[in-house]
Design an enzyme around this catalytic site. Structure first.
Site, PDB file in Angstrom:
ATOM      1  N   ASN A 186       0.648  -1.225  -0.236  1.00  0.00           N
ATOM      2  CA  ASN A 186      -0.049  -0.051  -0.109  1.00  0.00           C
ATOM      3  C   ASN A 186       0.520   1.145   0.070  1.00  0.00           C
ATOM      4  OD1 ASN A 186      -1.741   1.768   0.651  1.00  0.00           O
ATOM      5  ND2 ASN A 186      -2.199   1.781   2.231  1.00  0.00           N
ATOM      6  N   LYS A 200       0.388   4.345  -0.538  1.00  0.00           N
ATOM      7  CA  LYS A 200      -0.569   5.373   0.712  1.00  0.00           C
ATOM      8  C   LYS A 200      -0.269   6.765  -0.990  1.00  0.00           C
ATOM      9  CE  LYS A 200       0.394   3.708   4.843  1.00  0.00           C
ATOM     10  NZ  LYS A 200      -0.048   3.467   6.092  1.00  0.00           N
ATOM     11  N   HIS A 229      -9.314   1.228   4.856  1.00  0.00           N
ATOM     12  CA  HIS A 229      -8.004   0.733   5.211  1.00  0.00           C
ATOM     13  C   HIS A 229      -8.399   2.210   6.510  1.00  0.00           C
ATOM     14  CE1 HIS A 229      -3.887   2.529   6.757  1.00  0.00           C
ATOM     15  NE2 HIS A 229      -3.616   1.127   5.864  1.00  0.00           N
ATOM     16  N   GLU A 243      -6.831   4.595   7.508  1.00  0.00           N
ATOM     17  CA  GLU A 243      -6.538   6.166   7.607  1.00  0.00           C
ATOM     18  C   GLU A 243      -7.932   6.692   7.002  1.00  0.00           C
ATOM     19  OE1 GLU A 243      -3.083   5.657   4.619  1.00  0.00           O
ATOM     20  OE2 GLU A 243      -1.880   5.175   7.384  1.00  0.00           O
ATOM     21  N   GLU A 273      -5.608  -4.977  11.010  1.00  0.00           N
ATOM     22  CA  GLU A 273      -4.578  -3.989  10.791  1.00  0.00           C
ATOM     23  C   GLU A 273      -4.804  -3.588  12.035  1.00  0.00           C
ATOM     24  OE1 GLU A 273      -2.103  -2.773   6.542  1.00  0.00           O
ATOM     25  OE2 GLU A 273      -4.095  -1.014   7.324  1.00  0.00           O
ATOM     26  N   GLY A 329       2.528   2.653  10.041  1.00  0.00           N
ATOM     27  CA  GLY A 329       3.173   3.269  10.348  1.00  0.00           C
ATOM     28  C   GLY A 329       3.965   3.801  11.280  1.00  0.00           C
ATOM     29  N   SER A 344       3.467  -2.556  10.123  1.00  0.00           N
ATOM     30  CA  SER A 344       5.003  -1.777  10.486  1.00  0.00           C
ATOM     31  C   SER A 344       5.513  -3.596   9.836  1.00  0.00           C
ATOM     32  CB  SER A 344       5.635  -1.863  11.717  1.00  0.00           C
ATOM     33  OG  SER A 344       4.315  -0.630  12.321  1.00  0.00           O
TER      34      SER A 344
HETATM   35  C1  PEP Z   1      -0.484   0.000   5.708  1.00  0.00           C
HETATM   36  O1  PEP Z   1      -0.430   1.123   5.377  1.00  0.00           O
HETATM   37  O2  PEP Z   1      -1.669  -0.910   5.107  1.00  0.00           O
HETATM   38  C2  PEP Z   1       0.589  -0.523   6.817  1.00  0.00           C
HETATM   39  C3  PEP Z   1       0.392  -1.353   7.620  1.00  0.00           C
HETATM   40  O3  PEP Z   1       1.138   0.506   6.767  1.00  0.00           O
HETATM   41  P1  PEP Z   1       2.430   0.137   7.962  1.00  0.00           P
HETATM   42  O4  PEP Z   1       3.297  -1.145   7.159  1.00  0.00           O
HETATM   43  O5  PEP Z   1       3.540   1.280   7.048  1.00  0.00           O
HETATM   44  O6  PEP Z   1       2.390   0.206   9.386  1.00  0.00           O
END
Ligand code: PEP
Length: 247
Positions: free
Chosen positions: A9, A11, A94, A96, A166, A172, A212
Site C-alpha cells: 500500500n 498510500k 483502511h 486512515e 491491521e 506506520g 509495521s
Molecule cells: C498500511 O498502511 O496498511 C500499513 C500497514 O502501514 P505500515 O506497514 O507502514 O505500518
C-alpha cells in the site's frame, strides 16, 4: 493450502515517474511462484503501472474506490473505472480512510459489494485502536467490523474477499503486533467468518496482517498458521518490499 498474498500500500506517495522507476527497479527481484503480490499505487499512477505489470504475475490494486459505478460524485473513482484499467484488488476501509475521512463499516460494505459485482477483489481492513486493545475490547471491535463489512456478501463472493487485520496502533508506528497477537486475531477473524458462512469458506479465506511489517519481522509473521499474507505500508516503498515478498 492457502497461497500467501502480500500487498504493498503505497498510500499518497510517488509521482507517476517515481512509481514507474520503482516498479522497474524491483520487477526482476519479485518471485510470484510462492506468493501472490499486489501493488497498490495512487490513482494517478494506476494506469501506467498497469501497463508496466502487463505480462508479469504481479497484480494491480487500488487504495480506495467509491460505491457507485458512475454519476454525480465529484472527485470519486468507480469500480468499473478501476476494472477497465486492469485493477484486480482494492483496499477498502483502511484505518486512515476510517479515521481521516470518516468511513464507516456501512460504506466499507457498500464498496466491497460493488467491487465484487464488477470483478475486483476487496481487501477489507479491520483493526482496533490502542485504547480498545488496552480496554480488552479488540475482539468485540473486530468482530463487529467483520460482520458489518461482510453484510449480504454471498458465499460465492466470499471466494474473492481478503480480510486484512491491521491494528491501528501498529500502522506506520514501527510497533508491530507480536506474531502471537497477530495470529490470535487472524484466527479469531477466521472463526467469525466460519460462524457467518461455513467451515469451508473460513478455511479458504485469506487473512492478512498489516502493521509495521518489514524485512526483519516478515518471516516470523508470515509463518503463523492463520496469517495468509501481509499488507505492507512504509516498507513497500523501498527495495525492502522484495525481501518481504521473498521472505
Ligand atoms: C498500511 O498502511 O496498511 C500499513 C500497514 O502501514 P505500515 O506497514 O507502514 O505500518
Amino acid at each position: 493450502m492457502r497461497k500467501k498474498i502480500i500487498a504493498g500500500n503505497w498510500k499518497m506517495n510517488f509521482s507517476v515517474n517515481e512509481a514507474e522507476n520503482f516498479v522497474t527497479e524491483i520487477l526482476g527481484s519479485i518471485n510470484t511462484n510462492e506468493v501472490d503480490v499486489v501493488i497498490c499505487p495512487n490513482f494517478t499512477a494506476l494506469d501506467r503501472i498497469s501497463n508496466l505489470l502487463e505480462g508479469t504475475n504481479i497484480k494491480l490494486g487500488s487504495q480506495n474506490v467509491y460505491y457507485e459505478n458512475k454519476g454525480a460524485f465529484t472527485g470519486e473513482i468507480s469500480p468499473s473505472m478501476l476494472y477497465s484499467i486492469g485493477v484486480e484488488y482494492c483496499i477498502v476501509g483502511h484505518s486512515e480512510r476510517r479515521q481521516i475521512f470518516n468511513e464507516t463499516d456501512e460504506m466499507v460494505n457498500l464498496k466491497a459489494k460493488k467491487l465484487l459485482e464488477i470483478g475486483i477483489k476487496p481487501i477489507i481492513c479491520v483493526g482496533e485502536t490502542l485504547e480498545q486493545r488496552n480496554e480488552k475490547r479488540m475482539f468485540d471491535v473486530v468482530e463487529d467490523q467483520v460482520k458489518n463489512s461482510l453484510k449480504d456478501i454471498s458465499k460465492e463472493d466470499m471466494k474473492n474477499v481478503v480480510i486484512a487485520y491491521e491494528p491501528i496502533w501498529a500502522i506506520g508506528t514501527g510497533v508491530t503486533a507480536t506474531s502471537e497477537e497477530a495470529e490470535d486475531m487472524c484466527k479469531f477473524i477466521r472463526n467469525v467468518v466460519k460462524g457467518i458462512y461455513s467451515e469451508d469458506i473460513s478455511n479458504n479465506l485469506k487473512v492478512q496482517y498489516g502493521g509495521s511489517v518489514n524485512a526483519k519481522n516478515a518471516n516470523e509473521i508470515l509463518n503463523m498458521p492463520n496469517i495468509d499474507g501481509a499488507l505492507v505500508g512504509g516498507a513497500s516503498l523501498k527495495n525492502e518490499f522484495t525481501a518481504i515478498v521473498n521472505y
